[in-house]
Design an enzyme around this catalytic site. Structure first.
Site: not given
Length: 352
Positions: A128-129, A162, A203, A226, A228, A259-260
């Protein structure tokens, strides 16, 4: 009378039998038979055992331990010389320890003269980075790719990255698996397909994947928008598509807090959705995340895979775990036998 002499070779200097001359050709037919060996790190031994069982082999013996000063020690307990070595290690917590252990296992196999080393990483840590979102940030996914290649890996096998550009971080072959067909088969078995079902992208970045999933289920398509405000936080601002009185199936590649997913399910319910189902390939959920999902009344059911371990004692009743071991085992066998990997998915494993 002639006296003859008998010539005898000294011990150890006997003449070797003549070697037949080799005819010219494109290959030398005296190479040894290929060997497939599967080894597991300590991140997810259960998944590695399932893969080995599907392949019909035993997991290789490897000594893994942590010294008192928190350093990791690796040693293969059997010869890997000339073998096709597959090291199974996913990016589950503690991530940095498991990553370092994988690097040491790769280098140990390289120094032990393994013929080819394939890292089987179902969940690619730091994926994710994959870019610089803010000034003075590292591109951590690229750094991990460089570390793996420097350690000596020859090939990478992973699942549901990702972002597609992560494959470009490598100069070695990357086999990108996907669990989309596994999820589609599961929802079809539940009767959730056809009219009245909507595949929802969480998304805009997952829109293409959601469209393909809609085709698998013969369903309609919608997308959520959405924002962030901070890391691990999301706010759904709008839903594009018809979801009223529909059964919505929301798919994502990874979740860490849930949470998402909960925010998206709540937004779909407010738009009139009859049911909301969620599927996630990599469920990096803590105990608090599992409890949060268990108490989410807006979510009818959650389906995940076992790319990362989930404690069965903490698993909520509305969560179903599908194993990816058969898929990974088939992929490993195709890599070992030099067969096509994309043929497993009918060429539909390019998600991005």
């Amino acid at each position: 009378m002639d006296v003859g002499t008998i010539e005898q070779a000294l011990p150890g200097l006997e003449q070797a039998p003549p070697v037949p001359a080799l005819k010219p050709g494109h290959a030398l037919p005296l190479t040894p038979q290929k060997r497939l060996m599967v080894f597991s790190g300590r991140s997810h031994p259960i998944l590695a055992e399932r893969i080995a069982e599907r392949l019909g082999v035993d997991l290789g013996e490897v000594e893994l331990k942590t010294f008192a000063n928190d350093e990791t020690y690796v040693r293969y307990c059997e010869s890997v010389r000339g073998a096709d070595v597959f090291v199974v290690q996913t990016g589950s917590p503690p991530v940095d320890q498991h990553l370092m252990e994988l690097l040491l296992m790769i280098q140990a196999a390289r120094l032990a003269s393994a013929k080819r080393i394939t890292a089987v990483i179902p969940w690619f840590a730091y994926s994710r980075q994959d870019r610089k979102a803010k000034p003075r940030e590292p591109i951590s996914g690229r750094l991990v790719a460089d570390m793996l290649q420097l350690a000596g890996v020859d090939r990478l096998l992973t699942m549901d990255l990702h972002a597609g550009q992560i494959q470009g971080f490598f100069t070695i072959p990357v086999d990108h698996m996907t669990a989309q067909q596994l999820f589609a088969r599961h929802f079809r078995d539940l009767g959730l397909f056809g009219d009245g079902v909507v595949s929802v992208a969480p998304d805009a970045g997952r829109a293409k994947v959601a469209v393909r999933f809609a085709e698998m289920l013969e369903a309609e398509f919608a997308v959520m928008h959405k924002t962030r405000p901070a890391h691990e936080q999301a706010s759904v601002t709008e839903v594009t598509g018809r979801v009223r009185d529909k059964i919505c199936i929301v798919g994502d590649d990874v979740t860490t807090t849930g949470g998402t997913l909960i925010a998206g399910a709540r937004a779909l319910r407010e738009q009139g959705a009859r049911e909301v189902w969620v599927y996630v390939t990599h469920a990096l959920l803590s105990r608090e995340g599992l409890e949060r999902l268990a108490g989410a009344d807006d979510i009818t059911g959650i389906v995940v895979t076992d790319t990362v371990p989930i404690d069965p004692r903490e698993r909520p009743d509305n969560l179903t775990v599908l194993t990816v071991a058969p898929l990974l085992a088939e992929t490993i066998m195709n890599v070992f036998s030099d067969d096509s990997v994309s043929a497993i998915f009918g060429g539909e494993n390019q998600l991005f």
